[in-house]
Enzyme design. Sequence first.
Site, PDB file in Angstrom:
ATOM      1  N   ARG A   3      41.035  47.862  35.709  1.00 39.35           N
ATOM      2  CA  ARG A   3      41.436  48.121  37.109  1.00 39.35           C
ATOM      3  C   ARG A   3      42.212  49.423  37.115  1.00 39.35           C
ATOM      4  NH1 ARG A   3      43.975  44.192  41.681  1.00 39.35           N
ATOM      5  NH2 ARG A   3      41.794  43.550  41.594  1.00 39.35           N
ATOM      6  N   HIS A  59      34.715  47.359  44.224  1.00 40.23           N
ATOM      7  CA  HIS A  59      35.268  46.094  43.701  1.00 40.23           C
ATOM      8  C   HIS A  59      34.097  45.116  43.531  1.00 40.23           C
ATOM      9  CE1 HIS A  59      38.126  43.197  42.609  1.00 40.23           C
ATOM     10  NE2 HIS A  59      38.809  43.024  43.725  1.00 40.23           N
ATOM     11  N   GLN A  89      34.526  41.223  43.156  1.00 34.18           N
ATOM     12  CA  GLN A  89      34.889  40.594  44.427  1.00 34.18           C
ATOM     13  C   GLN A  89      33.638  40.290  45.246  1.00 34.18           C
ATOM     14  OE1 GLN A  89      38.244  39.983  45.726  1.00 34.18           O
ATOM     15  NE2 GLN A  89      36.970  38.768  47.083  1.00 34.18           N
ATOM     16  N   ASP A 128      40.028  43.383  55.168  1.00 32.42           N
ATOM     17  CA  ASP A 128      40.881  43.703  54.011  1.00 32.42           C
ATOM     18  C   ASP A 128      42.043  44.530  54.550  1.00 32.42           C
ATOM     19  OD1 ASP A 128      41.879  44.188  51.439  1.00 32.42           O
ATOM     20  OD2 ASP A 128      40.369  45.710  50.944  1.00 32.42           O
ATOM     21  N   CYS A 149      39.515  39.249  51.004  1.00 27.17           N
ATOM     22  CA  CYS A 149      39.622  39.274  49.534  1.00 27.17           C
ATOM     23  C   CYS A 149      41.008  38.874  49.061  1.00 27.17           C
ATOM     24  CB  CYS A 149      39.241  40.654  49.014  1.00 27.17           C
ATOM     25  SG  CYS A 149      40.228  41.981  49.728  1.00 27.17           S
ATOM     26  N   ARG A 187      36.025  33.650  42.612  1.00 29.26           N
ATOM     27  CA  ARG A 187      36.222  34.753  41.651  1.00 29.26           C
ATOM     28  C   ARG A 187      36.085  34.212  40.237  1.00 29.26           C
ATOM     29  NH1 ARG A 187      39.058  39.185  43.149  1.00 29.26           N
ATOM     30  NH2 ARG A 187      38.147  39.940  41.211  1.00 29.26           N
TER      31      ARG A 187
HETATM   32  N1  NVA Z   1      41.371  47.301  49.167  1.00 25.72           N
HETATM   33  C1  NVA Z   1      42.401  46.593  48.439  1.00 25.72           C
HETATM   34  C2  NVA Z   1      41.834  45.420  47.736  1.00 25.72           C
HETATM   35  C3  NVA Z   1      42.807  44.589  46.954  1.00 25.72           C
HETATM   36  C4  NVA Z   1      42.157  43.437  46.253  1.00 25.72           C
HETATM   37  C5  NVA Z   1      43.077  47.546  47.471  1.00 25.72           C
HETATM   38  O1  NVA Z   1      42.360  48.330  46.822  1.00 25.72           O
HETATM   39  O2  NVA Z   1      44.293  47.518  47.372  1.00 25.72           O
HETATM   40  N1   CP Z   2      41.161  40.204  45.622  1.00 20.66           N
HETATM   41  C1   CP Z   2      41.732  40.703  44.506  1.00 20.66           C
HETATM   42  O1   CP Z   2      41.153  41.461  43.749  1.00 20.66           O
HETATM   43  O2   CP Z   2      43.006  40.270  44.321  1.00 20.66           O
HETATM   44  P1   CP Z   2      44.014  40.796  43.218  1.00 20.66           P
HETATM   45  O3   CP Z   2      44.422  42.198  43.609  1.00 20.66           O
HETATM   46  O4   CP Z   2      45.166  39.829  43.285  1.00 20.66           O
HETATM   47  O5   CP Z   2      43.334  40.771  41.892  1.00 20.66           O
END
Ligand code: NVA
Ligand code: CP
Length: 316
Positions: free
Chosen positions: A113, A140, A143, A234, A274, A302
């Site tokens: 990540r 993602h 997801q 989101d 999400c 997930r």
């Molecule tokens: N769009 C959000 C998703 C978090 C799971 C982010 O990138 O922070």
């Molecule tokens: N939806 C998701 O990826 O959540 P986290 O940021 O908690 O991993």
Amino acid sequence: MGSQLSSYPDLASLAGRDLLSSADLSAAETSALILLATDLKAGRCQVDLGGKVLGLIFSKASTRTRVSFTVAMARLGGQTIDLNPQVTQVGRGEPVADTARVLSRYVDALAIRTFAQAELEDYAHWASIPIVNALTDLEHPCQALADYQTLQEAFGQLAGLTLAYVGDGNNVAHSLLLCGALLGVNVRIGCPRGFEPIRELVEQARSLAPAGCSIEVVHDPIAAVRGAHALYTDVWASMGQEQEQLEREQAFAGWCLDEALLAEADSRAIVLHCLPAHRGEEISAGAIEGSSSRVFDQAENRLHAQQALLAALLGA
Ligand code: NVA
Ligand code: CP
């Protein structure tokens, strides 16, 4: 490919591969992953990843992704190891080229990540093991697999359904577009002007979609959700955009996924997010807690979707 996944012939081609983008999968591979995830969830299939180790390199916060990968490996008989930049030499500047080659000698796959998709691609270039996108600024994909598994659970099938995503055209929206196109789901993104998904990615989704499947970007929330089978949103400011929070709250005024918007959708429509969610911003408390919400099933999925992915990439 051993015998464990022999009932899922479309997964054989995934052994040893990377998942950097939802578009790295074929339509058949995507459908087969969702089928395996559903079968694993129902206890219809067992996979043994005994002795396999997944490394987790997370440069951003995570609850669901980190925990679901860890539990997924544990349930399949394997292990995970936390390789966060703060506790490795990555945080002190060791090059990706060296880190990726060294870690390839120790672990069987890496879930990463980070911010830039280019960094993930760099890991994939240097590593000799599967690299999984656990969220970047661009996509993602893990997801999206769980999201479409959740939609399939609600409607029994996917092709021909319409998923409406209202909000920022971000990483989650991008993977929903690509994965939805592969599955024959009509995807409608509704967003204020200036917050559209990347144009090339929308075109890529259109090129992946089968005939009759539509990929649209609209600038009116009601037009986006009308008749849709799933309403998804989101956060307005993703990780790394915290300094834009106030400016984005203004730009997204009128874009809250609430009960009024839900009333415009198909009467069977489900609400997805999400998570983490900001109640009173991108989603109302009533929508996320209401009877149409499937957000906690979605979060649970997930775990199942990633078990399926790990089993396929690690050639169970
Ligand atoms: N769009 C959000 C998703 C978090 C799971 C982010 O990138 O922070
Ligand atoms: N939806 C998701 O990826 O959540 P986290 O940021 O908690 O991993």
